[in-house]
Design a protein around this motif. Sequence first.
Motif, PDB file in Angstrom:
ATOM      1  N   GLY A  56       0.742  -1.165   0.098  1.00 20.10           N
ATOM      2  CA  GLY A  56      -0.057   0.180  -0.030  1.00 20.10           C
ATOM      3  C   GLY A  56       0.922   1.267  -0.190  1.00 20.10           C
ATOM      4  N   PRO A  57       0.158   2.308  -0.581  1.00 20.16           N
ATOM      5  CA  PRO A  57       1.011   3.713  -0.533  1.00 20.16           C
ATOM      6  C   PRO A  57       1.249   3.967   0.899  1.00 20.16           C
ATOM      7  CG  PRO A  57      -1.147   4.051  -0.811  1.00 20.16           C
ATOM      8  CD  PRO A  57      -0.847   2.619  -0.859  1.00 20.16           C
ATOM      9  N   SER A  58       2.656   4.718   1.062  1.00 21.89           N
ATOM     10  CA  SER A  58       3.154   5.020   2.306  1.00 21.89           C
ATOM     11  C   SER A  58       3.837   6.561   2.171  1.00 21.89           C
ATOM     12  CB  SER A  58       4.000   4.104   2.777  1.00 21.89           C
ATOM     13  OG  SER A  58       4.716   4.264   4.167  1.00 21.89           O
ATOM     14  N   VAL A  59       2.982   7.551   1.388  1.00 16.52           N
ATOM     15  CA  VAL A  59       3.581   8.609   1.249  1.00 16.52           C
ATOM     16  C   VAL A  59       2.371   9.636   1.482  1.00 16.52           C
ATOM     17  CG1 VAL A  59       5.622   8.194  -0.314  1.00 16.52           C
ATOM     18  CG2 VAL A  59       3.256   8.544  -1.014  1.00 16.52           C
ATOM     19  N   LEU A  60       2.541  10.822   1.502  1.00 14.53           N
ATOM     20  CA  LEU A  60       1.641  11.692   1.612  1.00 14.53           C
ATOM     21  C   LEU A  60       2.038  12.952   0.569  1.00 14.53           C
ATOM     22  CD1 LEU A  60      -0.815  13.104   2.794  1.00 14.53           C
ATOM     23  CD2 LEU A  60       0.642  14.420   4.191  1.00 14.53           C
ATOM     24  N   GLU A  61       1.323  12.649  -0.720  1.00 12.42           N
ATOM     25  CA  GLU A  61       1.660  13.698  -1.697  1.00 12.42           C
ATOM     26  C   GLU A  61       1.075  14.999  -1.187  1.00 12.42           C
ATOM     27  OE1 GLU A  61      -0.213  11.879  -5.034  1.00 12.42           O
ATOM     28  OE2 GLU A  61       1.222  10.241  -5.326  1.00 12.42           O
ATOM     29  N   VAL A  62       1.560  16.101  -2.132  1.00 19.19           N
ATOM     30  CA  VAL A  62       1.114  17.298  -1.933  1.00 19.19           C
ATOM     31  C   VAL A  62      -0.473  17.493  -1.737  1.00 19.19           C
ATOM     32  CG1 VAL A  62       1.179  19.532  -2.977  1.00 19.19           C
ATOM     33  CG2 VAL A  62       3.309  18.368  -3.062  1.00 19.19           C
ATOM     34  N   SER A  63      -0.855  18.143  -0.662  1.00 18.18           N
ATOM     35  CA  SER A  63      -2.393  18.172  -0.785  1.00 18.18           C
ATOM     36  C   SER A  63      -2.544  19.511   0.323  1.00 18.18           C
ATOM     37  CB  SER A  63      -2.793  16.896   0.276  1.00 18.18           C
ATOM     38  OG  SER A  63      -3.865  16.806   0.518  1.00 18.18           O
ATOM     39  N   ASP A 253      -2.382  -1.888  14.869  1.00 15.67           N
ATOM     40  CA  ASP A 253      -2.136  -2.177  13.532  1.00 15.67           C
ATOM     41  C   ASP A 253      -3.286  -1.730  12.606  1.00 15.67           C
ATOM     42  OD1 ASP A 253      -3.989  -4.280  13.594  1.00 15.67           O
ATOM     43  OD2 ASP A 253      -2.625  -5.939  13.552  1.00 15.67           O
ATOM     44  N   CYS A 254      -2.770  -2.019  11.277  1.00 14.98           N
ATOM     45  CA  CYS A 254      -3.818  -1.252  10.239  1.00 14.98           C
ATOM     46  C   CYS A 254      -5.360  -1.644  10.469  1.00 14.98           C
ATOM     47  CB  CYS A 254      -3.419  -1.641   8.919  1.00 14.98           C
ATOM     48  SG  CYS A 254      -3.479  -3.495   8.355  1.00 14.98           S
ATOM     49  N   ASN A 313     -10.588  13.736  -0.490  1.00 22.49           N
ATOM     50  CA  ASN A 313      -9.596  14.474  -1.367  1.00 22.49           C
ATOM     51  C   ASN A 313      -8.444  13.578  -1.386  1.00 22.49           C
ATOM     52  OD1 ASN A 313      -8.683  16.707  -2.507  1.00 22.49           O
ATOM     53  ND2 ASN A 313      -7.639  17.218  -0.694  1.00 22.49           N
ATOM     54  N   GLY A 314      -8.588  12.161  -1.806  1.00 22.48           N
ATOM     55  CA  GLY A 314      -7.598  11.202  -1.805  1.00 22.48           C
ATOM     56  C   GLY A 314      -6.668  10.960  -0.704  1.00 22.48           C
ATOM     57  N   LEU A 315      -7.260  11.188   0.454  1.00 21.55           N
ATOM     58  CA  LEU A 315      -6.331  10.780   1.687  1.00 21.55           C
ATOM     59  C   LEU A 315      -7.142   9.779   2.527  1.00 21.55           C
ATOM     60  CD1 LEU A 315      -5.782  14.637   2.779  1.00 21.55           C
ATOM     61  CD2 LEU A 315      -4.360  13.023   1.556  1.00 21.55           C
ATOM     62  N   MET A 316      -6.208   8.888   3.151  1.00 16.69           N
ATOM     63  CA  MET A 316      -6.596   8.010   4.256  1.00 16.69           C
ATOM     64  C   MET A 316      -5.812   8.039   5.364  1.00 16.69           C
ATOM     65  SD  MET A 316      -4.827   4.304   3.107  1.00 16.69           S
ATOM     66  CE  MET A 316      -3.001   4.240   2.912  1.00 16.69           C
ATOM     67  N   ILE A 317      -6.397   7.888   6.455  1.00 14.71           N
ATOM     68  CA  ILE A 317      -5.655   7.491   7.774  1.00 14.71           C
ATOM     69  C   ILE A 317      -5.420   5.901   8.022  1.00 14.71           C
ATOM     70  CG2 ILE A 317      -5.865   8.025  10.338  1.00 14.71           C
ATOM     71  CD1 ILE A 317      -8.835   9.517   9.476  1.00 14.71           C
ATOM     72  N   ASN A 318      -4.108   5.558   8.217  1.00 12.01           N
ATOM     73  CA  ASN A 318      -3.781   4.405   8.421  1.00 12.01           C
ATOM     74  C   ASN A 318      -2.541   4.111   9.460  1.00 12.01           C
ATOM     75  OD1 ASN A 318      -1.313   3.399   5.918  1.00 12.01           O
ATOM     76  ND2 ASN A 318      -1.848   5.362   6.524  1.00 12.01           N
ATOM     77  N   ALA A 319      -2.255   2.902   9.873  1.00 12.77           N
ATOM     78  CA  ALA A 319      -1.223   2.449  10.778  1.00 12.77           C
ATOM     79  C   ALA A 319      -0.442   1.690   9.522  1.00 12.77           C
ATOM     80  CB  ALA A 319      -1.777   1.671  11.723  1.00 12.77           C
ATOM     81  N   PRO A 320       0.627   2.289   9.072  1.00 13.99           N
ATOM     82  CA  PRO A 320       1.217   1.764   7.787  1.00 13.99           C
ATOM     83  C   PRO A 320       2.113   0.769   8.122  1.00 13.99           C
ATOM     84  CG  PRO A 320       2.080   4.223   8.192  1.00 13.99           C
ATOM     85  CD  PRO A 320       1.144   3.699   9.462  1.00 13.99           C
ATOM     86  N   THR A 321       3.149   0.512   9.015  1.00 13.19           N
ATOM     87  CA  THR A 321       4.065  -0.595   9.475  1.00 13.19           C
ATOM     88  C   THR A 321       4.729  -0.363  10.475  1.00 13.19           C
ATOM     89  OG1 THR A 321       5.399  -2.146   8.071  1.00 13.19           O
ATOM     90  CG2 THR A 321       5.853   0.201   7.970  1.00 13.19           C
ATOM     91  N   GLU A 322       5.756  -1.272  10.707  1.00 11.49           N
ATOM     92  CA  GLU A 322       6.425  -1.195  12.280  1.00 11.49           C
ATOM     93  C   GLU A 322       7.288  -0.141  11.943  1.00 11.49           C
ATOM     94  OE1 GLU A 322       6.623  -3.097  14.615  1.00 11.49           O
ATOM     95  OE2 GLU A 322       5.593  -5.141  14.021  1.00 11.49           O
ATOM     96  N   GLN A 324       6.678   3.122  12.250  1.00 11.34           N
ATOM     97  CA  GLN A 324       5.978   4.384  11.901  1.00 11.34           C
ATOM     98  C   GLN A 324       4.914   4.426  12.898  1.00 11.34           C
ATOM     99  OE1 GLN A 324       5.079   4.832   7.746  1.00 11.34           O
ATOM    100  NE2 GLN A 324       6.839   3.696   7.015  1.00 11.34           N
ATOM    101  N   ALA A 325       4.229   5.829  12.646  1.00 14.87           N
ATOM    102  CA  ALA A 325       2.948   6.158  13.714  1.00 14.87           C
ATOM    103  C   ALA A 325       2.125   6.047  12.823  1.00 14.87           C
ATOM    104  CB  ALA A 325       3.363   7.569  14.187  1.00 14.87           C
ATOM    105  N   ILE A 326       0.682   6.122  13.514  1.00  9.57           N
ATOM    106  CA  ILE A 326      -0.493   6.131  12.653  1.00  9.57           C
ATOM    107  C   ILE A 326      -0.615   7.784  11.779  1.00  9.57           C
ATOM    108  CG2 ILE A 326      -3.016   6.532  12.981  1.00  9.57           C
ATOM    109  CD1 ILE A 326      -2.838   4.589  15.221  1.00  9.57           C
ATOM    110  N   GLN A 327      -0.866   7.613  10.759  1.00  8.41           N
ATOM    111  CA  GLN A 327      -0.636   8.853   9.939  1.00  8.41           C
ATOM    112  C   GLN A 327      -1.751   9.129   8.848  1.00  8.41           C
ATOM    113  OE1 GLN A 327       3.443   9.098   7.950  1.00  8.41           O
ATOM    114  NE2 GLN A 327       3.337   7.521   9.670  1.00  8.41           N
ATOM    115  N   ILE A 328      -1.769  10.094   7.932  1.00  4.53           N
ATOM    116  CA  ILE A 328      -2.441  10.263   6.838  1.00  4.53           C
ATOM    117  C   ILE A 328      -1.503  10.197   5.716  1.00  4.53           C
ATOM    118  CG2 ILE A 328      -3.688  12.216   5.545  1.00  4.53           C
ATOM    119  CD1 ILE A 328      -4.375  13.574   8.340  1.00  4.53           C
ATOM    120  N   HIS A 329      -1.903   9.460   4.878  1.00  2.00           N
ATOM    121  CA  HIS A 329      -1.201   9.160   3.746  1.00  2.00           C
ATOM    122  C   HIS A 329      -2.134   9.335   2.162  1.00  2.00           C
ATOM    123  CE1 HIS A 329       1.834   6.131   5.474  1.00  2.00           C
ATOM    124  NE2 HIS A 329       2.402   7.607   5.382  1.00  2.00           N
TER     125      HIS A 329
END
Length: 345
Positions: A56-63, A253-254, A313-322, A324-329
């Motif tokens: 899954g994506p693990s970046v936050l694009e310009v938003s 976790d996710c 707006n193309g954003l999600m809240i998720n728990a990405p992986t070991e 990392q913290a819960i964040q918006i991607h």
Amino acid sequence: MTTKPTSWARGAALRGLVALPLVAGLVTAGWLLADRTPEPAPAPAPLPAAAGAASGPSVLEVSAPVKAQEPGQGASGAGGKSPLQQWADQLAGPLDIPATALIGYANGELTLRGEDPSCHLSWVTLAGVGSAASNHGRGGENLLGLSAAQAKKYGATPDSPSVAAGRALCAGGTDLGAGAGWWKAIAAYHPGSESELFRQRVLGMAQLYATLSLDPSRAGTPSVQAARFALGQLGLPYVWGGNGPDAGAAGFDCSGLTKASYDSAGVALPRTADSQFRAIPQVPPSQEPRLGDLVFYGSPATRIHHVGLYLGNGLMINAPTEGQAIQIHTYHSKGDDYAGAGRPA
């Protein structure tokens, strides 16, 4: 292009999180591997993802937050209330923002429209700052978190902190209508070790306010309640098998996050990403997910390995992986293995 991890800490109000990296890169292309650790499951371990599949994506694009409902303007009507007061009274409950604070945020936007129209300041950005800085001044806190230097430089008064905050955000010819300008402005407004967390909280709440302002009747729905819960967990750590602080874990976790989010709204979900994918109605591929939908990654034919909660707006809240913290991607990037969305409620 890959992003550069940064570190930040969650404050005491956010249950004392230790420093964790945040993938805060602002990119126009590229993604990082995410959530490669298998989820806990009551049954034998699920099948691995198809060979060669991306994560899954693990970046936050310009938003930047999307356009919101316009503040009311004009003279008072026969009932004595101005259009702005009526507007604030209509939205205060659904947004859970005191009407006085909401009027202040709107006045900040309206004032900066005249002073600096090219800045494109929106009241939802100020409301996001107010939420992240002080929960809208509840308890007597500094409403918008202005430093003494900012307050002096930009002319803050007890009656107009939003105007000063708007001037601070718009300083230097910033265009807040563009993602890159918006993101840099929030960072400059609140520098320091928790700047990344602050930006994520501002973005998340501003996006929520924008969406609800256009459809306030949704405020009490399970999907919105679940989104509010998930936003409240920003900054907690990813914990394999974690069900959150209320269950004795430091984080989630996710699928633990998505399950707890909907549990808070009275909607029961299965525990794993794969079982959630197969248990809830699917959103047609031709439709964009909406606030509160779950977005999934993996192979529907074999195994779904990751899930997030769609914010809009193309954003999600998720728990990405070991690590990392819960964040918006950004929820869907070229080359990922996005498998579709589901609607729990």
